[in-house]
Design a protein around this motif. Sequence first.
Motif, PDB file in Angstrom:
ATOM      1  N   LEU A   1      11.933 -20.099  68.497  1.00  0.00           N
ATOM      2  CA  LEU A   1      12.627 -18.997  67.816  1.00  0.00           C
ATOM      3  C   LEU A   1      13.894 -19.485  66.978  1.00  0.00           C
ATOM      4  CD1 LEU A   1      12.656 -16.375  70.938  1.00  0.00           C
ATOM      5  CD2 LEU A   1      11.244 -16.539  68.990  1.00  0.00           C
ATOM      6  N   THR A   2      14.597 -20.421  67.809  1.00  0.00           N
ATOM      7  CA  THR A   2      15.827 -20.942  67.166  1.00  0.00           C
ATOM      8  C   THR A   2      15.441 -22.027  65.980  1.00  0.00           C
ATOM      9  OG1 THR A   2      15.746 -22.748  69.060  1.00  0.00           O
ATOM     10  CG2 THR A   2      17.071 -20.797  69.272  1.00  0.00           C
ATOM     11  N   SER A   3      14.234 -22.395  65.831  1.00  0.00           N
ATOM     12  CA  SER A   3      13.930 -23.103  64.802  1.00  0.00           C
ATOM     13  C   SER A   3      13.728 -22.377  63.592  1.00  0.00           C
ATOM     14  CB  SER A   3      12.856 -24.016  65.011  1.00  0.00           C
ATOM     15  OG  SER A   3      11.608 -23.032  65.227  1.00  0.00           O
ATOM     16  N   ARG A   4      13.494 -21.023  63.732  1.00  0.00           N
ATOM     17  CA  ARG A   4      13.436 -20.009  62.569  1.00  0.00           C
ATOM     18  C   ARG A   4      14.381 -19.009  62.294  1.00  0.00           C
ATOM     19  NH1 ARG A   4       8.245 -20.427  65.569  1.00  0.00           N
ATOM     20  NH2 ARG A   4       6.712 -21.093  63.582  1.00  0.00           N
ATOM     21  N   MET A   5      15.362 -18.916  63.375  1.00  0.00           N
ATOM     22  CA  MET A   5      16.731 -17.973  63.213  1.00  0.00           C
ATOM     23  C   MET A   5      17.945 -18.978  63.649  1.00  0.00           C
ATOM     24  SD  MET A   5      14.705 -15.314  62.700  1.00  0.00           S
ATOM     25  CE  MET A   5      15.881 -13.868  63.561  1.00  0.00           C
ATOM     26  N   GLU A   6      18.798 -18.132  63.154  1.00  0.00           N
ATOM     27  CA  GLU A   6      20.254 -18.793  63.243  1.00  0.00           C
ATOM     28  C   GLU A   6      21.204 -18.086  64.288  1.00  0.00           C
ATOM     29  OE1 GLU A   6      22.484 -19.307  59.842  1.00  0.00           O
ATOM     30  OE2 GLU A   6      20.876 -20.304  58.890  1.00  0.00           O
ATOM     31  N   PRO A   7      21.700 -18.701  65.243  1.00  0.00           N
ATOM     32  CA  PRO A   7      22.425 -18.079  66.158  1.00  0.00           C
ATOM     33  C   PRO A   7      23.931 -17.896  65.463  1.00  0.00           C
ATOM     34  CG  PRO A   7      22.749 -20.436  66.454  1.00  0.00           C
ATOM     35  CD  PRO A   7      21.778 -20.212  65.415  1.00  0.00           C
ATOM     36  N   PRO A   8      24.830 -16.818  66.228  1.00  0.00           N
ATOM     37  CA  PRO A   8      26.071 -16.545  65.653  1.00  0.00           C
ATOM     38  C   PRO A   8      26.905 -17.650  65.466  1.00  0.00           C
ATOM     39  CG  PRO A   8      25.410 -14.912  67.260  1.00  0.00           C
ATOM     40  CD  PRO A   8      24.464 -15.998  67.540  1.00  0.00           C
ATOM     41  N   ARG A   9      27.858 -18.029  64.439  1.00  0.00           N
ATOM     42  CA  ARG A   9      28.590 -19.127  64.281  1.00  0.00           C
ATOM     43  C   ARG A   9      29.894 -19.191  64.974  1.00  0.00           C
ATOM     44  NH1 ARG A   9      27.921 -20.306  57.803  1.00  0.00           N
ATOM     45  NH2 ARG A   9      25.766 -20.063  57.757  1.00  0.00           N
ATOM     46  N   ARG A  10      30.403 -18.100  65.354  1.00  0.00           N
ATOM     47  CA  ARG A  10      31.554 -17.848  66.541  1.00  0.00           C
ATOM     48  C   ARG A  10      31.388 -16.835  67.730  1.00  0.00           C
ATOM     49  NH1 ARG A  10      32.434 -21.191  63.145  1.00  0.00           N
ATOM     50  NH2 ARG A  10      34.186 -21.247  61.507  1.00  0.00           N
ATOM     51  N   GLY A  11      31.894 -17.656  68.702  1.00  0.00           N
ATOM     52  CA  GLY A  11      31.863 -16.926  70.198  1.00  0.00           C
ATOM     53  C   GLY A  11      31.030 -17.486  71.073  1.00  0.00           C
ATOM     54  N   LEU A  12      31.175 -17.474  72.269  1.00  0.00           N
ATOM     55  CA  LEU A  12      30.560 -18.080  73.540  1.00  0.00           C
ATOM     56  C   LEU A  12      29.844 -16.877  74.329  1.00  0.00           C
ATOM     57  CD1 LEU A  12      32.674 -20.752  75.053  1.00  0.00           C
ATOM     58  CD2 LEU A  12      30.341 -21.004  73.902  1.00  0.00           C
ATOM     59  N   ALA A  13      30.495 -15.647  74.508  1.00  0.00           N
ATOM     60  CA  ALA A  13      29.949 -14.470  75.007  1.00  0.00           C
ATOM     61  C   ALA A  13      28.998 -14.558  75.935  1.00  0.00           C
ATOM     62  CB  ALA A  13      29.255 -13.676  73.658  1.00  0.00           C
ATOM     63  N   PHE A  14      29.379 -15.384  77.074  1.00  0.00           N
ATOM     64  CA  PHE A  14      28.440 -15.506  78.092  1.00  0.00           C
ATOM     65  C   PHE A  14      28.163 -13.783  78.624  1.00  0.00           C
ATOM     66  CE2 PHE A  14      30.419 -19.689  79.441  1.00  0.00           C
ATOM     67  CZ  PHE A  14      29.844 -20.225  78.305  1.00  0.00           C
ATOM     68  N   SER A  15      26.982 -13.646  78.942  1.00  0.00           N
ATOM     69  CA  SER A  15      26.454 -12.309  79.189  1.00  0.00           C
ATOM     70  C   SER A  15      25.804 -12.155  80.658  1.00  0.00           C
ATOM     71  CB  SER A  15      25.622 -11.773  78.007  1.00  0.00           C
ATOM     72  OG  SER A  15      24.319 -12.437  78.095  1.00  0.00           O
TER      73      SER A  15
END
Length: 325
Positions: free
Chosen positions: A266-280
């Motif tokens: 998934l992460t090789s095809r999609m980008e995560p947010p550039r700001r924020g840790l946001a532990f959930s």
Amino acid sequence: MRGGGASGRSAWAERAWARGRVLASLAVLTAGLLAFHSAVPNGVGRLGSLLEAFLPWLGLAAAVLLAAALVRRSATALVALLLPAAAWAHAFGGLLLPAPPDRGAPRITAVQHNVSDENPDPAGTARTLLGPAPDLIALEELTPAALPVYEATLGPHYPYHAVEGTVGLWSKHPLTDVRRLDVKPAGIGEGWSRALRAGVRTPNGEIAVYVAHLPSVRIRSSGFATGLRDESARLLGAALAAERTERVILLGDLNGTVDDRGLAPLTSRMEPPRRGLAFSWPAAAPLARIDQILTRSARATDVRTLPATGSDHLPIAAHITLGPS
């Protein structure tokens, strides 16, 4: 006397550099794990994935080593601690910076939440999700009993929604080509349906939105059990690879962090947010962000948590800049 004083200072300096070699070694090890975590083997007990699930917390290990180095008055350890500090700043420091300006580019807001199939207050949960006035709301662990409550609470604000199995998507914009995705790993019984795909017709063009809930992981005596999740991630990754719509948003409880190599399909095809840790998760004392908002040909400029609900997860929200289609 002056010569004796200089000699004393020299002896103290020598001891300061001689002390704390074990601490210095631990600092170098911490830096190595931060910078080269992918080199930790995953063949035995999925140790690599386990490390990557909690990778940001190695910064806390560096802080403990710093306190020990100060107590020991070890110059060697203090200098060595520059390595994990630099490695952590390189890996995660950018997430703590303010979100960049959108410069007038069109954007939408998305919310992602595993609402929990044991949630005692689905109506209150739905009202919490309305707080940031998102364009999209993705939910997992929907139950037949709670679904009508979410539909009634969210419906007046979101005229379009789709539910497949235990996942759902609510949208301010029309939905098209809604379909269930088969990401069920081998060995899981029939009736397991935890992913969907929908087209969303925004004023700025079509977006393909995926909602998914990957299988849970467990820490057992044999190690970190991620096999089912990893297999489901590969199936979802194949669906994303086949997606022809240029702009794609993936919302879901992926039961893994973006650093976890098990989510590489998934992460090789999609980008995560550039700001924020946001532990959930877990909501009572968040340790990791396993709920994700990932994008392709769009940019999630930030991610943040929303107030706690009746779930064991915290909701997360992100602004997504669309740019040209």
